[in-house]
Each structure stands twice: as structure tokens, then as C-alpha cells.
Design a protein around this motif. Structure first.
Motif, PDB file in Angstrom:
ATOM      1  N   GLU A  54       0.851  -1.202   0.000  1.00 53.86           N
ATOM      2  CA  GLU A  54       0.000   0.000   0.000  1.00 53.86           C
ATOM      3  C   GLU A  54       0.879   1.242   0.000  1.00 53.86           C
ATOM      4  OE1 GLU A  54      -1.413   3.458   1.173  1.00 53.86           O
ATOM      5  OE2 GLU A  54      -0.723   2.359   2.950  1.00 53.86           O
ATOM      6  N   LEU A  55       0.781   2.048  -1.077  1.00 55.36           N
ATOM      7  CA  LEU A  55       1.599   3.252  -1.222  1.00 55.36           C
ATOM      8  C   LEU A  55       0.739   4.445  -1.638  1.00 55.36           C
ATOM      9  CD1 LEU A  55       4.616   1.584  -3.066  1.00 55.36           C
ATOM     10  CD2 LEU A  55       4.468   2.211  -0.646  1.00 55.36           C
ATOM     11  N   MET A  56      -0.535   4.428  -1.228  1.00 49.92           N
ATOM     12  CA  MET A  56      -1.449   5.521  -1.563  1.00 49.92           C
ATOM     13  C   MET A  56      -1.384   6.651  -0.547  1.00 49.92           C
ATOM     14  SD  MET A  56      -4.771   3.259  -2.682  1.00 49.92           S
ATOM     15  CE  MET A  56      -4.745   2.357  -1.119  1.00 49.92           C
ATOM     16  N   GLY A  57      -1.158   6.327   0.706  1.00 56.39           N
ATOM     17  CA  GLY A  57      -1.126   7.331   1.757  1.00 56.39           C
ATOM     18  C   GLY A  57      -2.508   7.616   2.318  1.00 56.39           C
ATOM     19  N   GLY A  58      -2.536   8.428   3.378  1.00 53.87           N
ATOM     20  CA  GLY A  58      -3.797   8.801   4.013  1.00 53.87           C
ATOM     21  C   GLY A  58      -4.109   7.908   5.193  1.00 53.87           C
ATOM     22  N   ALA A  59      -4.671   8.505   6.252  1.00 47.00           N
ATOM     23  CA  ALA A  59      -4.950   7.760   7.482  1.00 47.00           C
ATOM     24  C   ALA A  59      -6.252   6.979   7.420  1.00 47.00           C
ATOM     25  CB  ALA A  59      -4.971   8.714   8.676  1.00 47.00           C
ATOM     26  N   GLY A  60      -7.058   7.183   6.355  1.00 42.90           N
ATOM     27  CA  GLY A  60      -8.334   6.491   6.250  1.00 42.90           C
ATOM     28  C   GLY A  60      -8.447   5.711   4.953  1.00 42.90           C
ATOM     29  N   ASP A  61      -9.687   5.598   4.479  1.00 44.27           N
ATOM     30  CA  ASP A  61      -9.922   4.877   3.223  1.00 44.27           C
ATOM     31  C   ASP A  61      -9.436   5.679   2.025  1.00 44.27           C
ATOM     32  OD1 ASP A  61     -11.042   2.681   4.466  1.00 44.27           O
ATOM     33  OD2 ASP A  61     -13.052   3.564   4.503  1.00 44.27           O
ATOM     34  N   PRO A  62      -9.063   5.005   0.927  1.00 40.52           N
ATOM     35  CA  PRO A  62      -9.171   3.560   0.688  1.00 40.52           C
ATOM     36  C   PRO A  62      -8.042   2.714   1.282  1.00 40.52           C
ATOM     37  CG  PRO A  62      -8.317   4.613  -1.265  1.00 40.52           C
ATOM     38  CD  PRO A  62      -8.617   5.733  -0.297  1.00 40.52           C
ATOM     39  N   ALA A  63      -6.978   3.368   1.785  1.00 40.46           N
ATOM     40  CA  ALA A  63      -5.830   2.599   2.278  1.00 40.46           C
ATOM     41  C   ALA A  63      -6.220   1.683   3.433  1.00 40.46           C
ATOM     42  CB  ALA A  63      -4.715   3.553   2.696  1.00 40.46           C
ATOM     43  N   LEU A  64      -6.988   2.217   4.395  1.00 39.00           N
ATOM     44  CA  LEU A  64      -7.351   1.437   5.576  1.00 39.00           C
ATOM     45  C   LEU A  64      -8.163   0.199   5.208  1.00 39.00           C
ATOM     46  CD1 LEU A  64      -7.519   1.026   8.613  1.00 39.00           C
ATOM     47  CD2 LEU A  64      -9.469   2.600   8.668  1.00 39.00           C
ATOM     48  N   SER A  65      -9.201   0.381   4.389  1.00 39.10           N
ATOM     49  CA  SER A  65     -10.047  -0.754   4.003  1.00 39.10           C
ATOM     50  C   SER A  65      -9.270  -1.795   3.212  1.00 39.10           C
ATOM     51  CB  SER A  65     -11.242  -0.265   3.183  1.00 39.10           C
ATOM     52  OG  SER A  65     -12.103   0.528   3.970  1.00 39.10           O
ATOM     53  N   ALA A  66      -8.382  -1.325   2.340  1.00 38.84           N
ATOM     54  CA  ALA A  66      -7.600  -2.258   1.528  1.00 38.84           C
ATOM     55  C   ALA A  66      -6.679  -3.102   2.406  1.00 38.84           C
ATOM     56  CB  ALA A  66      -6.797  -1.496   0.484  1.00 38.84           C
ATOM     57  N   ILE A  67      -5.986  -2.472   3.326  1.00 40.58           N
ATOM     58  CA  ILE A  67      -5.069  -3.208   4.200  1.00 40.58           C
ATOM     59  C   ILE A  67      -5.846  -4.167   5.096  1.00 40.58           C
ATOM     60  CG2 ILE A  67      -3.468  -2.975   6.137  1.00 40.58           C
ATOM     61  CD1 ILE A  67      -2.402  -0.451   4.844  1.00 40.58           C
ATOM     62  N   ASP A  68      -6.932  -3.694   5.661  1.00 41.26           N
ATOM     63  CA  ASP A  68      -7.754  -4.529   6.539  1.00 41.26           C
ATOM     64  C   ASP A  68      -8.276  -5.755   5.777  1.00 41.26           C
ATOM     65  OD1 ASP A  68      -8.990  -4.898   9.141  1.00 41.26           O
ATOM     66  OD2 ASP A  68     -10.904  -4.498   8.137  1.00 41.26           O
ATOM     67  N   THR A  69      -8.739  -5.538   4.554  1.00 36.67           N
ATOM     68  CA  THR A  69      -9.250  -6.632   3.729  1.00 36.67           C
ATOM     69  C   THR A  69      -8.161  -7.652   3.425  1.00 36.67           C
ATOM     70  OG1 THR A  69     -10.932  -5.225   2.703  1.00 36.67           O
ATOM     71  CG2 THR A  69     -10.269  -7.190   1.480  1.00 36.67           C
ATOM     72  N   ALA A  70      -6.983  -7.161   3.057  1.00 35.30           N
ATOM     73  CA  ALA A  70      -5.872  -8.067   2.744  1.00 35.30           C
ATOM     74  C   ALA A  70      -5.473  -8.896   3.957  1.00 35.30           C
ATOM     75  CB  ALA A  70      -4.684  -7.268   2.221  1.00 35.30           C
TER      76      ALA A  70
END
Length: 439
Positions: free
Chosen positions: A79-95
Motif C-alpha cells: 500500500e503506497l497511496m497514503g492517508g490515514a483512512g480509506d481507501p488505504a485502511l479498508s484495503a489493508i484490513d481486507t488483505a
């Protein structure tokens, strides 16, 4: 033949592109070091049409980060999108919930949601690696989590933001103002168009929160950190520091005290003889004080595409090797809660610059107020510019700078003394106070 580690990358900015290049360039070496091939099989980014200077033929393009995280053909999400919330958070949690491993450079997300994500990694068996989130190519996460696993840490501190270090370096070396150096940093790409997150200390605080957790086995708690930026630092402070044997740095400091773990970010005077004082420009550095060993200082590039990609690929290599270290060095349920240590009880030396009114009794009044708070003075410097008499303003002498260095005292004592001096009307303007961090 061992199956390759199939990597999916969410985010193809400067760092993402460098990660693709590095995996391609170091493919044979990675295979030799990890025992299996590493292959980028899927990517996603905001724009598919953008020219990036890399060959993505043969690589699947996922419609979004969540789809990439859910792809059964991906073993490791980067994950290299950045940001403290979605979409990064949901993507990491899902993975993680799918049993995949995750590598990220996202300090904001780890500082805010790191414990939740670490728990998901523990439960489902994947790795959560974030070396690139703090100081890019400097391997400070691995050092604290693995290299010093058998060492009690008493203090970890450092220069965690290259923008601020660049500004303070230019101010010191060229006598420029803060505003002049900030504009130059923006022109050179070292500072954002809105630099507030860097110069007000919040970037450093997020990184410190992660380091403190690793060093002391505490829960990540950015809100427990006292934060102060560098915008109030003037060239005269840097000049005075140099003459007194110090250099000013924006430091993130986490230290074990009798009152608990103290975490703070603020401009700090450090002795010129210290390792951290030698670190100039955009370079980062972290010093670790451990029981029974001399201080360890790690120095290197703390930002930039190539440096960050280097740390990302090192984390991917650990995944390929099958390493599954606890993200914060201990199981999440073993991490202790920590409360914000009151800065008023901080104990240390202080640099104080006052603009004293040039008339009889001023020095005695200042000395009396300090003595009332049991503050001892290590040195005092009072001089007129260029050694001349102070200029007259409407028949009165202009204020004269008085610089004090105190022995160790408490922060609240310093504030009480300076409030009394201001009430006495023997100084003009607001006193400048900078904390001193000893070796």
C-alpha cells in the motif's frame, strides 16, 4: 521450484514506480536472498493512462485498491497511496483478514490504526511491515523490533523530518530567516505547498508515536505527544546556540522516566559534540540509548522515492522469507496503554532569550524571579549588537538581548518565572524558550 511471492501494488506515484523498478532490477538477488522469486503481478492507481516510465505489460490492472486486496492471485499487498483512512485502511484490513501479508509506507495510517491492523495480522497469520513509514531507508524499525529485542531502551530520539532539518541548517549556515528558508525548501521540492504538517511538528509526532511503541512496548498514542514546531526560531537563536556550543534541531524524543514514558516534539538545543548535531540538510537520524551499550545513531535519507522504495522492498523480502514478526515487537494485548505525560513536569536545561529593558534593576529583577523558582543559571550573556551602545528610541534605549542557559529545572518553574518577569515589565515581547537535550 518454489512458487513466487505474488505482489500487488496500490499506488504508482514516485515510490510505487521505484518499487516496480527495484524488484525488476534486483530480481535475481531477491530470489537468492529470500529463496523464492518476487514478482509484481497486479497494480492499481488513480490513472491508468498516466506515463510512468515503466513497463507494466503482463501485469494485471485492478479497478481499485479493494479489488487488489481481494485478488486471490495476490499474496502480498503493498500500500503506497497514503492517508490515514480509506481507501488505504479498508484495503489493508481486507488483505490482512484474507490472510495476506501487507507492506506499507503509510505513517499516518500506522500511527492512527496500527494496533487494529496489527491485531488482524496476528489473527489471520499475515505480516504487517512498515519500515518505510519512519525515516525511509534508515532501518530503525527493524533495529528496535529485532536487533535490540534483548536490550532495555531508555530513550529514543532523532531528526525525523528532513524539511525542518533543511530549514534549520540553512538558517544557521547562511543567517537567513525562517520564511526565506521555507520558500527555498518549497522551490526545491523539500516542502509541500502547505508545509504546516511538517513545520508544526505533526509529521515528526506520527513517526515518534510508532518508534515509542516499538521501544517501550506501549500502545501507539500520537495524542499523548507534546508537539511544538519550528516557526518561532530566529537566526539570533541559532547564532547564540553556536556560540554556546549547541545546535538547534527539531527532535522527536521518547524517554522512560519515573513518571512514565515522556513523548515530545519540539525545537531542541543539542551539544555540537553529539552525533545528532552533525546531521545537516534533509538527512534524518535516530539515536537509541540502551541499557549496557553506548548510544546507537542511525543516519541516512529519510525521504525520497529511491530511499523509501529500498525500505519497502526490504519488507517484501522479509515476507518472501516467511518472517512474521509482531508488528510492534510484542503481541498487541501485551502493549501497555500510556497517558500523555504533563509537559509541565519535564525536567532539563533551558535556553532563554529575553529582550531586556536597558535600565537599572532589570538584571536584578530577572535574577530574583528565577531564584524564587529555584532556577540556577549556568551562563548568562548580555551584549549590545556589534558591541555598541543600544540605539535610542524616543529618548530611551532599545531593549537588549539577554541569553540565559539554566541548569536542570522543571518546565513549570521556567514558565512561572517568565510570567513574573513579564508582569514586572522589565522585558519587551515574548521570551524565547528552547529546551536542551544532553547526550
Amino acid at each position: 521450484m518454489v512458487a513466487p511471492l505474488r505482489v500487488g501494488i496500490a499506488g504508482l506515484g514516485t515510490v510505487g514506480v521505484e518499487v516496480v523498478r527495484l524488484i525488476e532490477r534486483q530480481g535475481r538477488v531477491l530470489t537468492e536472498r529470500t529463496g523464492r522469486p518476487v514478482k509484481v503481478v497486479a497494480v492499481t492507481a488513480r490513472s491508468k493512462a498516466k506515463k510512468r516510465g515503466i513497463d507494466l505489460s503482463g501485469i494485471t490492472w485492478a479497478k481499485d485498491a479493494l479489488a487488489l486486496a481481494s485478488d486471490p492471485e495476490v499474496d502480498c499487498l503493498v500500500e503506497l497511496m497514503g492517508g490515514a483512512g480509506d481507501p488505504a485502511l479498508s484495503a489493508i484490513d481486507t488483505a490482512l483478514k484474507a490472510g495476506k501479508s501487507v507492506v506499507t509506507a503509510n505513517k499516518a495510517l500506522i500511527a492512527k490504526h496500527g494496533l487494529k491492523l496489527a491485531k488482524a495480522a496476528e489473527k489471520h497469520g499475515g505480516a504487517l511491515n512498515f519500515e518505510a513509514a519512519v525515516c525511509a531507508a534508515i532501518p530503525v524499525i527493524k533495529t528496535l523490533r529485532e536487533g535490540l529485542a534483548g536490550t532495555g531502551i531508555s530513550r529514543v530520539y532523532g531528526i525525523l523530518n528532513g524539511t525542518c532539518n533543511y530549514i534549520l541548517t540553512r538558517m544557521e549556515q547562511e543567517g537567513l530567516s525562517f520564511d526565506e528558508c521555507l520558500k527555498d525548501a518549497q522551490r526545491l521540492g523539500y516542502a509541500e505547498a502547505d508545509p504546516s504538517f511538517d513545520i508544526h511538528g505533526h509529521d515528526t509526532a506520527q513517526k515518534l508515536a510508532i518508534l515509542a511503541s516499538l521501544a517501550f512496548g506501549t500502545q501507539v498514542a500520537e495524542k499523548s505527544i507534546y508537539v511544538e514546531g519550528i516557526s518561532s526560531i530566529a537566526p539570533e537563536d541559532l547564532k547564540a546556540a553556536a556560540e554556546l556550543g549547541y545546535r538547534v534541531k527539531l527532535l522527536g524524543v521518547a524517554v522512560r522516566t519515573a513518571k512514565g514514558i515522556e513523548q515530545r516534539v519540539h525545537p531542541t538545543m543539542v551539544p555540537k559534540s553529539s552525533s545528532i548535531a552533525q546531521v545537516m540538510g534533509v538527512t534524518n537520524a535516530v539515536t537509541i540509548d540502551g541499557e549496557g551499550i553506548p548510544p546507537i545513531t542511525l543516519v541516512g535519507p529519510g525521504a525520497g522515492g529511491a530511499a523509501t522504495a529500498s525500505a519497502v522492498v526490504a519488507d517484501i523480502a522479509d515476507v518472501a522469507r516467511g518472517i512474521r514478526a509482531a508488528p510492534f515487537g510484542r503481541p498487541v494485548d501485551k502493549l501497555r496503554a500510556t497517558e500523555k505525560a504533563p509537559m509541565e513536569r519535564h525536567e532539563g536545561g533551558y535556553y532563554i532569550r529575553l529582550m531586556a529593558r536597558d535600565h537599572a534593576g532589570t538584571a536584578a529583577t530577572i535574577a530574583t524571579r528565577l531564584a524564587e523558582q529555584k532556577i540556577s543559571i549556568e551562563s548568562i550573556v548580555q551584549r549590545h549588537p556589534n558591541g555598541s551602545e543600544p540605539p535610542k528610541t524616543a529618548g530611551k534605549s532599545a531593549p537588549v538581548p539577554v541569553i540565559l542557559i539554566t541548569y536542570a529545572t522543571h518546565e513549570d518553574a521556567v514558565h512561572r518565572a517568565l510570567q513574573a518577569v513579564q508582569r514586572d515589565k522589565v522585558i519587551s515581547g515574548k521570551p524565547q524558550v528552547i529546551r536542551i537535550e544532553k547526550n
